[in-house]
Each structure stands twice: as structure tokens, then as C-alpha cells.
Design a protein around this motif. Structure first.
Motif, PDB file in Angstrom:
ATOM      1  N   ALA A 147       0.836  -1.203   0.000  1.00 54.40           N
ATOM      2  CA  ALA A 147       0.000   0.000   0.000  1.00 54.40           C
ATOM      3  C   ALA A 147       0.870   1.252   0.000  1.00 54.40           C
ATOM      4  O   ALA A 147       0.578   2.229  -0.703  1.00 54.40           O
ATOM      5  N   ALA A 148       1.941   1.226   0.787  1.00 55.79           N
ATOM      6  CA  ALA A 148       2.852   2.372   0.824  1.00 55.79           C
ATOM      7  C   ALA A 148       3.510   2.590  -0.535  1.00 55.79           C
ATOM      8  O   ALA A 148       3.718   3.737  -0.963  1.00 55.79           O
ATOM      9  N   CYS A 149       3.835   1.514  -1.227  1.00 59.49           N
ATOM     10  CA  CYS A 149       4.433   1.624  -2.557  1.00 59.49           C
ATOM     11  C   CYS A 149       3.471   2.289  -3.534  1.00 59.49           C
ATOM     12  O   CYS A 149       3.864   3.153  -4.338  1.00 59.49           O
ATOM     13  N   VAL A 150       2.196   1.899  -3.473  1.00 59.79           N
ATOM     14  CA  VAL A 150       1.196   2.519  -4.346  1.00 59.79           C
ATOM     15  C   VAL A 150       1.037   3.993  -3.989  1.00 59.79           C
ATOM     16  O   VAL A 150       0.962   4.856  -4.870  1.00 59.79           O
ATOM     17  N   ALA A 151       0.998   4.302  -2.691  1.00 59.63           N
ATOM     18  CA  ALA A 151       0.879   5.696  -2.272  1.00 59.63           C
ATOM     19  C   ALA A 151       2.040   6.529  -2.788  1.00 59.63           C
ATOM     20  O   ALA A 151       1.871   7.685  -3.168  1.00 59.63           O
ATOM     21  N   ASP A 152       3.227   5.942  -2.804  1.00 63.65           N
ATOM     22  CA  ASP A 152       4.428   6.653  -3.237  1.00 63.65           C
ATOM     23  C   ASP A 152       4.410   6.909  -4.747  1.00 63.65           C
ATOM     24  O   ASP A 152       4.620   8.036  -5.202  1.00 63.65           O
ATOM     25  N   TYR A 153       4.143   5.885  -5.519  1.00 63.65           N
ATOM     26  CA  TYR A 153       4.346   5.972  -6.964  1.00 63.65           C
ATOM     27  C   TYR A 153       3.071   6.230  -7.786  1.00 63.65           C
ATOM     28  O   TYR A 153       3.156   6.713  -8.911  1.00 63.65           O
ATOM     29  N   ASP A 154       1.906   5.887  -7.246  1.00 59.26           N
ATOM     30  CA  ASP A 154       0.663   6.070  -8.011  1.00 59.26           C
ATOM     31  C   ASP A 154      -0.478   6.389  -7.048  1.00 59.26           C
ATOM     32  O   ASP A 154      -1.458   5.654  -6.948  1.00 59.26           O
ATOM     33  N   PRO A 155      -0.377   7.498  -6.301  1.00 66.77           N
ATOM     34  CA  PRO A 155      -1.306   7.760  -5.196  1.00 66.77           C
ATOM     35  C   PRO A 155      -2.761   7.905  -5.606  1.00 66.77           C
ATOM     36  O   PRO A 155      -3.656   7.587  -4.816  1.00 66.77           O
ATOM     37  N   ASN A 156      -3.021   8.380  -6.814  1.00 63.34           N
ATOM     38  CA  ASN A 156      -4.414   8.592  -7.217  1.00 63.34           C
ATOM     39  C   ASN A 156      -5.161   7.289  -7.431  1.00 63.34           C
ATOM     40  O   ASN A 156      -6.391   7.288  -7.542  1.00 63.34           O
ATOM     41  N   ASN A 157      -4.439   6.170  -7.498  1.00 61.59           N
ATOM     42  CA  ASN A 157      -5.079   4.862  -7.621  1.00 61.59           C
ATOM     43  C   ASN A 157      -5.082   4.109  -6.293  1.00 61.59           C
ATOM     44  O   ASN A 157      -5.389   2.913  -6.263  1.00 61.59           O
ATOM     45  N   PHE A 158      -4.761   4.808  -5.199  1.00 63.49           N
ATOM     46  CA  PHE A 158      -4.669   4.120  -3.908  1.00 63.49           C
ATOM     47  C   PHE A 158      -6.017   3.558  -3.468  1.00 63.49           C
ATOM     48  O   PHE A 158      -6.096   2.426  -2.966  1.00 63.49           O
ATOM     49  N   LEU A 159      -7.088   4.330  -3.622  1.00 69.44           N
ATOM     50  CA  LEU A 159      -8.391   3.868  -3.138  1.00 69.44           C
ATOM     51  C   LEU A 159      -8.834   2.617  -3.883  1.00 69.44           C
ATOM     52  O   LEU A 159      -9.372   1.681  -3.273  1.00 69.44           O
ATOM     53  N   ALA A 160      -8.585   2.570  -5.189  1.00 64.72           N
ATOM     54  CA  ALA A 160      -8.916   1.371  -5.963  1.00 64.72           C
ATOM     55  C   ALA A 160      -8.079   0.181  -5.496  1.00 64.72           C
ATOM     56  O   ALA A 160      -8.577  -0.948  -5.394  1.00 64.72           O
ATOM     57  N   PHE A 161      -6.800   0.423  -5.212  1.00 64.56           N
ATOM     58  CA  PHE A 161      -5.940  -0.645  -4.713  1.00 64.56           C
ATOM     59  C   PHE A 161      -6.421  -1.124  -3.340  1.00 64.56           C
ATOM     60  O   PHE A 161      -6.469  -2.330  -3.080  1.00 64.56           O
ATOM     61  N   ASN A 162      -6.784  -0.200  -2.474  1.00 69.04           N
ATOM     62  CA  ASN A 162      -7.277  -0.564  -1.144  1.00 69.04           C
ATOM     63  C   ASN A 162      -8.510  -1.455  -1.248  1.00 69.04           C
ATOM     64  O   ASN A 162      -8.639  -2.453  -0.527  1.00 69.04           O
ATOM     65  N   THR A 163      -9.418  -1.105  -2.166  1.00 65.37           N
ATOM     66  CA  THR A 163     -10.613  -1.925  -2.385  1.00 65.37           C
ATOM     67  C   THR A 163     -10.236  -3.318  -2.850  1.00 65.37           C
ATOM     68  O   THR A 163     -10.775  -4.331  -2.366  1.00 65.37           O
ATOM     69  N   ALA A 164      -9.289  -3.394  -3.778  1.00 63.77           N
ATOM     70  CA  ALA A 164      -8.870  -4.687  -4.324  1.00 63.77           C
ATOM     71  C   ALA A 164      -8.213  -5.565  -3.257  1.00 63.77           C
ATOM     72  O   ALA A 164      -8.341  -6.796  -3.295  1.00 63.77           O
TER      73      ALA A 164
END
Length: 293
Positions: A174-191
């Protein structure tokens, strides 16, 4: 003369003062009623980037957690997500250095939204229940601009992942997504909660976490290597210790005692995690509460 020795204002002045007080009370109530109507039907809308530009950040007092550099866009140990009414985007912030204290979000600039803060462990089944029950509702509120959500991924269940430290690896992802592609974090969190691994399993592999991020819309090629290298595992440990020790800013609790910990406008939610109507009623109540209630 009054007993205090001060002259009382004339009746006319007292009547005018009373009228002004009543007017201010009616105006404040009207604002709360408006926020409630807009929240229930949608359409408050916020400019998250504009908000970030005017938000003053305050330092959080921390315990002596192990030093570890953090990801970008998680200066508060969580990622703040909001919308102007169309697409969800993240509030950006510089990465914290290894010896820096986290910085709490100042919510005073977010008075027209429900400010939801979540402390989650991706192996926690109750967190999964909360996401299944309320995730879409929260996403809809955030997308419409009626709410912000600040997500803090922590790791307290490594002992229940058959030695793979899945909770830490998942929070690192999750931290990696926040760092490199933060606007897709909520979608990643859902997944991450869809088909969630069970306790006492090995969880997903790092390769599977990287694939899941890609399926959630993450496009940065740096995310996969960040997950494989567990770049932010040390930060996950440090931020988890901070959450467990406290203090928790913008809240009525001293520290995180378990997951999920859910706050709305600083008030902890103690209702059912599997009752969407109960949670919606709680959020609406916080939106219409007078300051200090």
C-alpha cells in the motif's frame, strides 16, 4: 446599578443583543442543515489540491519508533484522498526522512466534508467486513466530494500469516502505491479486501500483490520492485508502533487498540462494522453536529 457595580445595558440594547444572538444561532443551524442535505443527496464538492495548499500541518508527538524513511504522500502516516466531484485524487506530500516525525492533517480546512480516517490491517477479517459493507458507500461519498478518507495501513497480524509477515508485506505494498501512483490508492485498497486472505494462511505472495496493484489500475513500473524489495517494511513497523502508542491526532482516542479503527470528524465509530445504515447515520450525525458536541 447591578451588584457587580457595572451598569446594565438598556432594555433596547439587551433586546438587540438577544436578537443578534438568536440570528447567529439560526445561521449556524442553517449551515448544519445545509451540510446535512448536501451530504445526503450529494454535491458538496471539494477542491482537494486547493485544500492542501491552505492546510497548515502540525507535528505529531511520537514515541521512539525505529527510524525508517516513509513513502511520499503519507506525511501523516496515512494517505488523504478526496475529490472535486469527479475523480478521486490524493493530497501530495514529500516523503519523510528516517529521522522525521509524521505530520498530522489539519482538518480545519475541511469543514464541509465528512473526514473519515481508517486504521486498517489487510489481514484483519473485521476490516474486510467493514470494507465489504461500507467501501462502496465511502468511495461514492469521496468521489462526489462529500467526504475525504485518510487511510493508515498498519501491521498487527503478522503472527497469523504462517511466517510470511503478510500484514507487513501488504501494508508495504500500500505504501508503494501511495508513493508511486497515489491517485489509484483507493482502488488498490478496495482490491486488497476483495477475496481477502484468511488468518493463519500465508496470504498473497509479493508477485501476487504486484499483479493486484496492476489490476487495480496502478501503472507505475516502480511499484512492483518496491513491493518485492519491501522498501517500506521498516516504515510500516515504525508507523504501526506510533499508532499503537499514540497520540492519535484529530481524534477522541488516545491510541489505536485494534483494527479497524474508524474516525469521522475526530469521533470514533463504535457501531456495527457490518451495518451500512448505522455507519451512514453516524457519518451524517457528525456532519450536522455543532462544534464541540
Amino acid at each position: 446599578m447591578s451588584t457587580s457595580g457595572q451598569a446594565r445595558p438598556p432594555k433596547k440594547d439587551r433586546r438587540e443583543e438577544a436578537r443578534e444572538t438568536a440570528r447567529l444561532m439560526r445561521a449556524e443551524q442553517a449551515k448544519r442543515d445545509t451540510r446535512r442535505r448536501l451530504f445526503l443527496r450529494g454535491g458538496i464538492g471539494i477542491g482537494l489540491l486547493a485544500v492542501v495548499a491552505i492546510v497548515a500541518l502540525v507535528i505529531v508527538n511520537t514515541v521512539n519508533a525505529p527510524a525508517a524513511a516513509g513513502p511520499a504522500n503519507m506525511a501523516s502516516d496515512g494517505i488523504l484522498l478526496g475529490s472535486e466531484g469527479t475523480a478521486v485524487s490524493a493530497a501530495t506530500s514529500a516523503a519523510l526522512t528516517a529521522d522525521a516525525d509524521p505530520i498530522a492533517t489539519d482538518q480545519t480546512a475541511l469543514t464541509d466534508t465528512a473526514n473519515i480516517v481508517l486504521y486498517l490491517d489487510y489481514l484483519c477479517p473485521i476490516c474486510g467486513n467493514f470494507e465489504t459493507t461500507n467501501g462502496k458507500q465511502i468511495t461514492d461519498w469521496v468521489t462526489a466530494g462529500n467526504a475525504t478518507v485518510e487511510i493508515h495501513p498498519i501491521s498487527i497480524l503478522d503472527r497469523l500469516s504462517s511466517g510470511t509477515k503478510y500484514a507487513t508485506r501488504a501494508a508495504n505494498a500500500a505504501a508503494c502505491v501511495a508513493d508511486y501512483d497515489p491517485n489509484n490508492f483507493l482502488a488498490f485498497n478496495t482490491a486488497m479486501f476483495a477475496d481477502q486472505p484468511t488468518e493463519n494462511s500465508s496470504g498473497r505472495t509479493n508477485a501476487e500483490l504486484a499483479s493486484l496493484a496492476q489490476e487495480a489500475g496502478v501503472t507505475s513500473s516502480d511499484v512492483a520492485s518496491c513491493i518485492t524489495d519491501q522498501t517500506y517494511a521498516g516504515w510500516v513497523d515504525a508507523s504501526t508502533q506510533r499508532a499503537l502508542a499514540g497520540p492519535i491526532p484529530n481524534s477522541d482516542i488516545e491510541n489505536v487498540k485494534g483494527t479497524p479503527t474508524v474516525l469521522v470528524n475526530g469521533v470514533s465509530y463504535n457501531g456495527s462494522f457490518t451495518d451500512a445504515a448505522a455507519f451512514e447515520a453516524f457519518v451524517t450525525a457528525q456532519m450536522t453536529a455543532a462544534p464541540g458536541e
